[in-house]
Design a protein around this motif. Sequence first.
Motif, short mmCIF file in Angstrom:
data_model
loop_
_atom_site.label_atom_id
_atom_site.label_comp_id
_atom_site.label_asym_id
_atom_site.label_seq_id
_atom_site.Cartn_x
_atom_site.Cartn_y
_atom_site.Cartn_z
N ASP A 107 97.58 73.24 51.10
CA ASP A 107 96.46 73.85 50.38
C ASP A 107 96.65 73.63 48.88
OD1 ASP A 107 94.88 75.69 52.48
OD2 ASP A 107 97.03 75.81 52.92
N LEU A 108 95.60 73.92 48.12
CA LEU A 108 95.65 73.82 46.66
C LEU A 108 95.93 75.19 46.06
CD1 LEU A 108 92.61 71.44 45.98
CD2 LEU A 108 95.04 70.85 46.10
N ALA A 109 96.69 75.22 44.97
CA ALA A 109 97.02 76.48 44.29
C ALA A 109 97.25 76.21 42.82
CB ALA A 109 98.27 77.11 44.91
N VAL A 148 95.84 69.42 41.63
CA VAL A 148 95.20 68.14 41.33
C VAL A 148 94.81 68.07 39.87
CG1 VAL A 148 93.12 66.77 41.74
CG2 VAL A 148 94.36 67.76 43.67
N ASN A 149 95.13 66.93 39.23
CA ASN A 149 94.64 66.58 37.90
C ASN A 149 93.85 65.29 38.09
OD1 ASN A 149 94.24 65.51 35.35
ND2 ASN A 149 96.32 65.88 34.63
N GLY A 178 89.44 57.45 37.14
CA GLY A 178 89.33 58.79 37.70
C GLY A 178 89.93 58.84 39.10
N PHE A 179 90.48 60.00 39.43
CA PHE A 179 91.16 60.17 40.71
C PHE A 179 90.66 61.48 41.32
CE2 PHE A 179 93.71 57.72 37.79
CZ PHE A 179 94.09 56.62 38.54
N GLY A 180 89.61 61.36 42.13
CA GLY A 180 88.93 62.55 42.65
C GLY A 180 89.81 63.45 43.50
N LYS A 181 89.42 64.72 43.53
CA LYS A 181 90.21 65.72 44.26
C LYS A 181 90.36 65.36 45.73
CE LYS A 181 89.44 70.13 43.53
NZ LYS A 181 88.81 71.47 43.59
N ALA A 182 89.26 64.97 46.39
CA ALA A 182 89.33 64.68 47.82
C ALA A 182 90.29 63.52 48.09
CB ALA A 182 87.94 64.36 48.36
N GLY A 183 90.25 62.50 47.24
CA GLY A 183 91.15 61.37 47.41
C GLY A 183 92.59 61.75 47.22
N GLN A 184 92.88 62.61 46.25
CA GLN A 184 94.26 63.03 46.01
C GLN A 184 94.78 63.89 47.16
OE1 GLN A 184 95.79 64.00 42.17
NE2 GLN A 184 93.89 63.42 41.12
N VAL A 185 93.92 64.76 47.69
CA VAL A 185 94.35 65.58 48.84
C VAL A 185 94.62 64.68 50.05
CG1 VAL A 185 93.64 67.37 50.48
CG2 VAL A 185 93.22 67.67 48.02
N ALA A 186 93.77 63.66 50.24
CA ALA A 186 93.99 62.72 51.35
C ALA A 186 95.32 61.98 51.17
CB ALA A 186 92.83 61.73 51.42
N LEU A 187 95.63 61.58 49.94
CA LEU A 187 96.90 60.91 49.68
C LEU A 187 98.06 61.87 49.90
CD1 LEU A 187 98.54 58.49 48.75
CD2 LEU A 187 98.10 59.18 46.37
N ALA A 188 97.90 63.14 49.50
CA ALA A 188 98.94 64.13 49.72
C ALA A 188 99.24 64.29 51.21
CB ALA A 188 98.54 65.47 49.11
N PRO A 247 97.02 61.01 38.84
CA PRO A 247 97.44 61.39 40.19
C PRO A 247 98.91 61.76 40.31
CG PRO A 247 97.30 59.01 40.04
CD PRO A 247 96.80 59.56 38.72
N ARG A 248 99.71 61.51 39.27
CA ARG A 248 101.14 61.80 39.37
C ARG A 248 101.41 63.26 39.67
NH1 ARG A 248 103.44 59.39 33.85
NH2 ARG A 248 101.58 60.54 33.15
N GLU A 249 100.60 64.15 39.09
CA GLU A 249 100.85 65.58 39.27
C GLU A 249 100.75 65.97 40.74
OE1 GLU A 249 99.12 69.80 37.53
OE2 GLU A 249 98.90 67.95 36.34
N CYS A 250 99.70 65.51 41.41
CA CYS A 250 99.54 65.83 42.82
C CYS A 250 100.59 65.12 43.67
CB CYS A 250 98.13 65.44 43.28
SG CYS A 250 97.81 65.79 45.02
N VAL A 251 100.83 63.84 43.40
CA VAL A 251 101.79 63.07 44.20
C VAL A 251 103.17 63.72 44.15
CG1 VAL A 251 103.09 60.91 44.31
CG2 VAL A 251 100.60 60.85 44.08
N TYR A 252 103.65 64.01 42.95
CA TYR A 252 105.04 64.46 42.86
C TYR A 252 105.20 65.96 43.10
CZ TYR A 252 106.16 59.73 41.95
OH TYR A 252 106.30 58.37 42.12
N SER A 253 104.13 66.75 42.88
CA SER A 253 104.19 68.14 43.32
C SER A 253 104.25 68.19 44.84
CB SER A 253 102.95 68.91 42.82
OG SER A 253 102.99 69.09 41.44
N THR A 254 103.45 67.35 45.48
CA THR A 254 103.45 67.32 46.94
C THR A 254 104.80 66.87 47.49
OG1 THR A 254 101.08 66.81 46.96
CG2 THR A 254 102.32 66.34 48.97
N VAL A 255 105.35 65.79 46.95
CA VAL A 255 106.63 65.29 47.44
C VAL A 255 107.73 66.33 47.20
CG1 VAL A 255 108.37 63.48 47.18
CG2 VAL A 255 105.95 62.88 47.19
#
Length: 496
Positions: free
Chosen positions: A227-229, A247-248, A200-210, A252-260
């Motif tokens: 922000d999240l949308a 975030v998914n 599992g890859f929690g939302k807070a952790g993914q936002v921190a990585l972003a 975590p790929r979705e958040c990582v590569y959407s952010t990049v």
Amino acid sequence: MSGPTPYAELTAHLRGIAALDQVSGLLMWDQETQMPIKGAAQRAEQNAAVASARHALAGAPALADWIAELASADLDPAAAVNVAEAARIHRRATRLPVTLAADLARVTAEAFSVWQMARAAGTYADFAPILGRIVALKRAEAACLAESGQSAYDALLADFEPGMTSEELALIFGRLRPGLTSLRERIAESGWSMPRFVGGFGKAGQVALARRLGDVFGYDWDAGRLDLATHPSSSGSNGDVRITTRVNEGDPRECVYSTVHELGHALYEQGLDPEQAMLPAGMAASMGVHESQSRLFENQLGRSRAFCEWLVLALGAQFGATGVDMPESLYAAVNAVETGFIRTEADEVHYNLHVMLRFDLERALVAGDLEVGDLEMAWNDRFLADFGLEVPAPRLGVLQDVHWSAGLFGYFPTYSLGNIYSAELHVALGRAVPDLDELLAIGELRPAIDWLRENIHRKGRLLAPRALIAEACGHEPTEAALLEYLERKYGALYRL
């Protein structure tokens, strides 16, 4: 005492138009991230009011007078671009009735919330009526704006990619498709499977990585925010550039590569020439060039074997064991080729096939060859033919993208142009920064960003889109570099 020069008056007027464009962008950002759902009707009227005010400035007779006075003036390159763009802005405004401009702003603001709810409910029929209104308005807009002999779709495309035509795009896609489908088939026949993320890859952790990715890619947090949308995006310019991601928690790929991806857009806007802020010469060359920055960040840099050296450590520090805990396994996982439904999550082999589908459908909608009531079936039939899968739900098909709810007809093909340009820029960047891989491996992006600043960002609209890429790369861009890059990369990954 002499008053302001015609050029000073013209640039002040252009900055007023740009300010209203930025207000529209902030209203859209707020609607995507902060606005309560019941605010949609008010937001529609706010958007219409801003559009009407913008139309009045763009169509003002005084603007035409200044343009005429400057027609024979000896202007520097930036000033010449500003005058030429002012003429284009004025010409398009005077052809478009203010009521039509306001109606488009109003209905697209309404449509965003309708799209969100229809997507969540999984019912295209809930969205189709308002999409029908948008398409009718876009057809009317195209009829007003089309030059002699220009198609309705090309009149809309000109707002996103000046100088490009749908005929040329069809030729480009016709040359791309055989290479992409051949590569896809050979990968499918290879029998190789790629490792997957586990846990599992929690939302807070993914936002921190972003946010950490923002630091690594040089995002100026004093000039932006995250922000999240529902649909990732970037908006704004210069000192106020905002990005959104999503975030998914299972991947975590979705958040990582959407952010990049959005960071690529944002760095472009933050890197524009501050001396030309809010003037056409200080704006992005085109959406194809804009997408070249986001796709370069996302793919050639962000999905490289070298960057996975840094990213595997960042993921481990944030989440612990991920199932892909070595650079090589992470590199394989983030480049896995899988036939999927969602464009923004598509691998590089499939991505442009998703764009081609949308290009053909929206061109048919604008031309009147396809009606909104038949769009869902047309999408599903085309997806089955192109990808071999039946679309199980509208959120995975016709309702997945925000673009049509926003009236952005003509935008989709710029993603593929961005892929073509990014492949060319990656080659040129590699020549300019010979130790690029070593730098990526330690999360050092500054030399790459400095090169982009000098060769793309600071130049704004001083050159036409393809001329800008040609100057940076040393030759006219073609799809050959993209196909070579994909063959080399995926040939090695899948042992072809």
